[in-house]
Every structure is written in structure tokens, then in C-alpha cells.
Design a protein around this motif. Structure first.
Motif, PDB file in Angstrom:
ATOM      1  N   LEU A 119      51.951  29.491 -26.790  1.00  0.00           N
ATOM      2  CA  LEU A 119      51.934  28.127 -27.335  1.00  0.00           C
ATOM      3  C   LEU A 119      51.579  27.066 -26.297  1.00  0.00           C
ATOM      4  O   LEU A 119      51.141  25.969 -26.664  1.00  0.00           O
ATOM      5  CB  LEU A 119      53.283  27.798 -28.000  1.00  0.00           C
ATOM      6  CG  LEU A 119      53.728  28.755 -29.128  1.00  0.00           C
ATOM      7  CD1 LEU A 119      55.023  28.261 -29.762  1.00  0.00           C
ATOM      8  CD2 LEU A 119      52.649  28.948 -30.180  1.00  0.00           C
ATOM      9  N   HIS A 120      51.752  27.388 -25.013  1.00  0.00           N
ATOM     10  CA  HIS A 120      51.416  26.389 -23.984  1.00  0.00           C
ATOM     11  C   HIS A 120      49.910  26.273 -23.755  1.00  0.00           C
ATOM     12  O   HIS A 120      49.473  25.490 -22.923  1.00  0.00           O
ATOM     13  CB  HIS A 120      52.125  26.708 -22.658  1.00  0.00           C
ATOM     14  CG  HIS A 120      51.814  28.082 -22.148  1.00  0.00           C
ATOM     15  ND1 HIS A 120      52.479  29.200 -22.571  1.00  0.00           N
ATOM     16  CD2 HIS A 120      50.883  28.508 -21.270  1.00  0.00           C
ATOM     17  CE1 HIS A 120      51.987  30.266 -21.967  1.00  0.00           C
ATOM     18  NE2 HIS A 120      51.019  29.867 -21.169  1.00  0.00           N
ATOM     19  N   TYR A 121      49.133  27.049 -24.490  1.00  0.00           N
ATOM     20  CA  TYR A 121      47.672  26.873 -24.436  1.00  0.00           C
ATOM     21  C   TYR A 121      47.166  25.896 -25.500  1.00  0.00           C
ATOM     22  O   TYR A 121      45.986  25.551 -25.497  1.00  0.00           O
ATOM     23  CB  TYR A 121      46.967  28.220 -24.661  1.00  0.00           C
ATOM     24  CG  TYR A 121      47.134  29.221 -23.542  1.00  0.00           C
ATOM     25  CD1 TYR A 121      46.653  28.948 -22.265  1.00  0.00           C
ATOM     26  CD2 TYR A 121      47.747  30.448 -23.766  1.00  0.00           C
ATOM     27  CE1 TYR A 121      46.795  29.869 -21.242  1.00  0.00           C
ATOM     28  CE2 TYR A 121      47.895  31.381 -22.740  1.00  0.00           C
ATOM     29  CZ  TYR A 121      47.420  31.083 -21.485  1.00  0.00           C
ATOM     30  OH  TYR A 121      47.554  31.996 -20.464  1.00  0.00           O
ATOM     31  N   GLU A 147      55.289  29.195 -20.958  1.00  0.00           N
ATOM     32  CA  GLU A 147      55.455  28.830 -19.562  1.00  0.00           C
ATOM     33  C   GLU A 147      56.315  27.573 -19.517  1.00  0.00           C
ATOM     34  O   GLU A 147      56.106  26.629 -20.287  1.00  0.00           O
ATOM     35  CB  GLU A 147      54.096  28.595 -18.898  1.00  0.00           C
ATOM     36  CG  GLU A 147      53.353  29.908 -18.685  1.00  0.00           C
ATOM     37  CD  GLU A 147      52.077  29.763 -17.854  1.00  0.00           C
ATOM     38  OE1 GLU A 147      51.391  30.774 -17.672  1.00  0.00           O
ATOM     39  OE2 GLU A 147      51.783  28.631 -17.407  1.00  0.00           O
ATOM     40  N   HIS A 148      57.302  27.582 -18.631  1.00  0.00           N
ATOM     41  CA  HIS A 148      58.263  26.482 -18.574  1.00  0.00           C
ATOM     42  C   HIS A 148      57.557  25.188 -18.155  1.00  0.00           C
ATOM     43  O   HIS A 148      56.687  25.206 -17.294  1.00  0.00           O
ATOM     44  CB  HIS A 148      59.359  26.831 -17.572  1.00  0.00           C
ATOM     45  CG  HIS A 148      60.567  25.958 -17.687  1.00  0.00           C
ATOM     46  ND1 HIS A 148      60.561  24.626 -17.345  1.00  0.00           N
ATOM     47  CD2 HIS A 148      61.819  26.229 -18.125  1.00  0.00           C
ATOM     48  CE1 HIS A 148      61.758  24.119 -17.562  1.00  0.00           C
ATOM     49  NE2 HIS A 148      62.549  25.070 -18.036  1.00  0.00           N
ATOM     50  N   ARG A 181      46.130  20.960 -18.094  1.00  0.00           N
ATOM     51  CA  ARG A 181      46.257  21.389 -16.707  1.00  0.00           C
ATOM     52  C   ARG A 181      45.258  22.526 -16.496  1.00  0.00           C
ATOM     53  O   ARG A 181      45.125  23.400 -17.361  1.00  0.00           O
ATOM     54  CB  ARG A 181      47.660  21.914 -16.385  1.00  0.00           C
ATOM     55  CG  ARG A 181      48.771  20.905 -16.489  1.00  0.00           C
ATOM     56  CD  ARG A 181      48.691  19.804 -15.429  1.00  0.00           C
ATOM     57  NE  ARG A 181      49.870  18.958 -15.423  1.00  0.00           N
ATOM     58  CZ  ARG A 181      50.084  17.942 -16.265  1.00  0.00           C
ATOM     59  NH1 ARG A 181      49.194  17.643 -17.188  1.00  0.00           N
ATOM     60  NH2 ARG A 181      51.194  17.234 -16.180  1.00  0.00           N
ATOM     61  N   VAL A 182      44.593  22.504 -15.364  1.00  0.00           N
ATOM     62  CA  VAL A 182      43.636  23.559 -15.047  1.00  0.00           C
ATOM     63  C   VAL A 182      44.142  24.281 -13.814  1.00  0.00           C
ATOM     64  O   VAL A 182      44.361  23.662 -12.770  1.00  0.00           O
ATOM     65  CB  VAL A 182      42.225  22.987 -14.800  1.00  0.00           C
ATOM     66  CG1 VAL A 182      41.244  24.107 -14.499  1.00  0.00           C
ATOM     67  CG2 VAL A 182      41.762  22.194 -16.022  1.00  0.00           C
ATOM     68  N   GLN A 191      42.873  26.933 -18.578  1.00  0.00           N
ATOM     69  CA  GLN A 191      43.327  25.679 -19.177  1.00  0.00           C
ATOM     70  C   GLN A 191      44.635  25.867 -19.942  1.00  0.00           C
ATOM     71  O   GLN A 191      44.734  26.733 -20.799  1.00  0.00           O
ATOM     72  CB  GLN A 191      42.267  25.129 -20.134  1.00  0.00           C
ATOM     73  CG  GLN A 191      40.964  24.789 -19.432  1.00  0.00           C
ATOM     74  CD  GLN A 191      39.906  24.266 -20.396  1.00  0.00           C
ATOM     75  OE1 GLN A 191      40.191  24.029 -21.569  1.00  0.00           O
ATOM     76  NE2 GLN A 191      38.699  24.095 -19.903  1.00  0.00           N
ATOM     77  N   LYS A 192      45.607  25.005 -19.634  1.00  0.00           N
ATOM     78  CA  LYS A 192      46.874  24.998 -20.358  1.00  0.00           C
ATOM     79  C   LYS A 192      47.152  23.576 -20.828  1.00  0.00           C
ATOM     80  O   LYS A 192      46.549  22.626 -20.346  1.00  0.00           O
ATOM     81  CB  LYS A 192      48.032  25.391 -19.426  1.00  0.00           C
ATOM     82  CG  LYS A 192      47.898  26.696 -18.738  1.00  0.00           C
ATOM     83  CD  LYS A 192      49.037  26.843 -17.724  1.00  0.00           C
ATOM     84  CE  LYS A 192      48.791  28.027 -16.819  1.00  0.00           C
ATOM     85  NZ  LYS A 192      49.848  28.143 -15.796  1.00  0.00           N
TER      86      LYS A 192
END
Lengths: 246, 246
Positions: A119-121, A147-148, A181-182, A191-192
Motif C-alpha cells: 500500500l505504500h506504493y 513500510e513504516h 519518495r524515490v 518510487q514510493k
């Protein structure tokens, strides 16, 4: 459209060599905790968001799930998942979770929705969570790991060693600046989407979920012996949440 | 016994000079958020854990609360609170929240329990939360703010400036190591108890609360104009939670 990094050849090759790819769930140190949040699946209908190689889908069926619908963006991963699976009650489906319609008209389709480190993507997570709420049956459970936010926040997500003291720390900044964020992990330019812990919790509360489990995973001593992931004690890497549809 | 730092002369003098001491609730930038979590207090009975100078207790009464019981460890603070108050329905009480018995035999006493920036000092927080659950009426609300676990975790809780890039970051470490932290803030040797976000959430869930609001406070642009607390965007300083007794 979500970046499909798993179909990047270098990323896929390196990801395929990880313990969690070769050993499946047993190679994922956080799995025992996630598993403890999953209800008895006997006779239940399950949806898996970001199924990867299908390890969870096959485990769910092995513990008695009636059916599993397993969605994945990466053709590479789906192809291997299908090779590893011989079970007509697992339906693999290619889909971009940022643009998917989980159902045209139906609601109350699934007892359990599971998602591991996916889900963080997603840029459109609010829309997906709302859809999950719709397709879950009342009282149904959503279990996911991400990812936290402490891990995804920094502009440069690498431990720093203080030149004088030798002390190591995680250089946290930009925590409240949500968005892209890359990072370089297995391949360059992954990518996130960073979100705060509060954003995840509030997405769930506003969509009509009740939080039932909340864990900033770290290994117990026995697990540490195996994974030797000492730095995870300095700052969390995974956030695990279980929530129930009201 | 909790450290009673507010009765340290230097700490008390400096604390008394802060905006939140002079201006009361309006000098606390996180107050508008906390306030938004508090139900209409008309006719309700309120318990305030760590009442300080009594700003919240007086505000609660001014908005219609039937009564406020306000507990504080510091005699300095209680003395000023009493000086500032002329209201027989506010009962100030000296007490150490780490060793208090909120009630000998009774339950269901309060509609709302409030606590501002206090609970992160307590070693026996699990015991206190269980007591709060007992003395709250069913459906009653607990609203509290604490120093955020990201803020309390580090061994050295001071921003670091990278000598080469000039980049500033919060040196996060020891996140999973719960327990005593000693910092210098207003005075030397201030003792806090670090807990992870997961620990706070799970304390509430296990005691029979449902999480209803969860906020890693940061100022909106208008508030930022006033408080100019830009670094709070890099890492959260306060965690605000509202929970309801099931």
C-alpha cells in the motif's frame, strides 16, 4: 499509474533472490505477526492486494479459505505465481491498485482482505481503502503491512554514522511532507508514497474501520537470531495494522 | 515515584515563562486540535490528569462542565492553579499518577478524561490506563496529548546538522528501547518514559478502548505563522489521541 518496479529486470532478479521470494512466507520475518492477526480462514473468501508470487494466497487455501482473489501489477510476479499454483479456487488477476475497480456493483464480497508491503506504493490509497470497505462484509477484517512512515519519510533514507562518536542514527526529516519518495533499493529510482502514521490511521477511521491491532514490528530474540536485523531496533521498518469493518 | 521536575526551581521558573503558562490554552499551539476531540461538556463530569495551572479545568467549567477533578504532582503548579481559580466545582488534588488510586471502589465516575503532555512521564502507565477505563462511564472519552515517541526515542534528542550538506535531521535511534530517557529541557536531568506509538495504541486497545482520533500534530499555515515552529514538519513532537470506552 503506479510504477511497476517488479517488472524492471534488475529489480525483479534481485527481489527474486530475497529470502521472502525463495522461502515464501517463512522467509518474511514479519509474517508470524501478520499471521496472528488473520482470523481462521476456514470457508472464508479472501482478497489479496499485491499478491507477488502468491505465497499468501496458497497459504490461505491450505488453511481452509474457500477462495482467494489475488491481484498483482507485475506480470513477472503473476507468471511465477501461476507456475507455483495448481488450484482453481485461487484467481490471479493483473491490476494496478491505484486505478482498479474492485467491483462494478457488488459489496460485501470478502471476509478478509490482506495486503503485504504494497500500500505504500499507492498514490490513490484513500480511494482503495474506501473500496476495500465496500467489498468487505460487515465485521470483515483488513490486515496489511506497509513500510513504516519513519522508514519512508527521509529525503535520504540511509543510516548516518557520526564521524566523531561513531553513533549511528536514522536521519529523520520531511516526516509531514507526504508524497513521492524515490529510493535506490535493489534498483535505482524505486518510487514510493510517504504518508504519516496518522494518515494511515485516519484513512481507516474515516472509511468506517475500527483499529484492532497496531504493530511497529521488530524481531523477538528468537527471530533476531535468525534475521540478525539489529538496526530495526533503532527505527521501525514495518507497520502492521488490522482493522475491522464496523 | 515520578520525578517532580515542576517543583525544581529553575525548571518551574522557565516553564512559567512559556507562552502556554502565561497565555494558557491559547498559548499551546496544539490546543485547537485537542479541543476538537473533546465532546460538548455541558453537564459532564471531567477528570484532568496533570492539570498544571488549571487552564483546562477552568475552560471545561466555562463551557458547561458540571465538575472537574484536577490532579497534579507539583505543589508549585497547584498553588498557582488555586490562586487562579474561584470555583467550588473544580477540585484540585495533589497526586503522583504513577501511584495513584483514582477510586477506591467506584467505577463509571467521569464522562471525559483529559491529559495534556503528562503521560510520557509515567512508568506505570498501563496501570493508570486501566484505572481510567474503570472510572470512565461507558461511552466516555479519553483525550490526551503526549510527546511523540519519535521525539522521546533518541539517546540524544537534538537536531543534527550535516557538516557537508548543511542538511538538518532528527537523529532517530533506540526507538524500540522503551524506558527512561533523561534530557535537558528548561533544566538538566528531566526524566521521561519513552514508549513506542504501538505501545500507546495497544495499551488502549487492550484496556477496552476504541481509538477514535489519532493525530501527529503539526501547525496549519495560519498556526505556523504564529508559532514559527518549522522543525516540527521534519519530525512530530506531539501525539494526540482520542479513545472511547467500549
Amino acid at each position: 499509474m503506479t510504477q511497476n518496479i517488479y517488472d524492471n529486470a534488475k529489480f525483479f532478479a534481485e527481489y527474486s533472490a530475497l529470502d521472502r521470494s525463495i522461502q515464501g512466507l517463512d522467509g518474511a520475518p514479519e509474517w508470524p505477526r501478520s499471521r496472528s492477526y488473520i482470523p481462521d480462514l476456514e470457508g472464508l473468501d479472501v482478497l489479496d492486494l499485491g499478491c507477488g508470487f502468491g505465497w499468501f494466497a496458497r497459504w490461505a487455501r491450505s488453511t481452509g479459505a474457500n477462495s482467494v482473489r489475488a491481484i498483482e501489477i507485475s506480470e513477472n510476479m503473476l507468471s511465477r505465481a501461476r507456475d507455483l499454483t495448481n488450484d482453481p479456487k485461487i484467481i490471479y488477476e493483473q491490476g494496478d491498485l491505484d486505478n482498479i475497480k474492485l467491483s462494478e456493483h457488488d459489496s460485501d464480497l470478502y471476509d478478509v482482505v490482506f495486503s503485504s508491503l504494497t500500500l505504500h506504493y499507492l498514490a490513490n490509497l484513500p480511494e482503495l481503502i474506501q473500496q476495500v470497505q465496500t467489498v468487505l462484509k460487515p465485521g470483515g477484517t483488513l490486515v496489511f503491512s506497509i513500510e513504516h512512515p519513519i522508514y519512508t519519510a527521509p529525503k535520504e533514507a540511509k543510516f548516518v554514522t557520526d564521524a566523531v562518536s561513531g553513533r549511528e542514527y536514522w536521519p529523520l526529516d520531511s516526516y509531514q511532507k507526504e508524497g513521492l519518495r524515490v529510493t535506490d533499493w535493489l534498483a535505482e529510482g524505486v518510487q514510493k508514497q510517504h504518508r504519516t502514521t496518522a494518515s494511515y490511521v485516519n484513512l481507516l477511521l474515516k472509511a468506517g474501520f475500527q483499529i484492532t491491532e497496531f504493530d511497529e514490528w521488530f524481531p523477538n530474540p528468537e527471530e533476531m537470531e535468525k534475521c540478525r536485523w539489529y538496526r530495526v531496533l533503532e527505527r521501525p521498518v514495518y507497520l502492521l495494522i488490522s482493522a475491522v469493518k464496523n
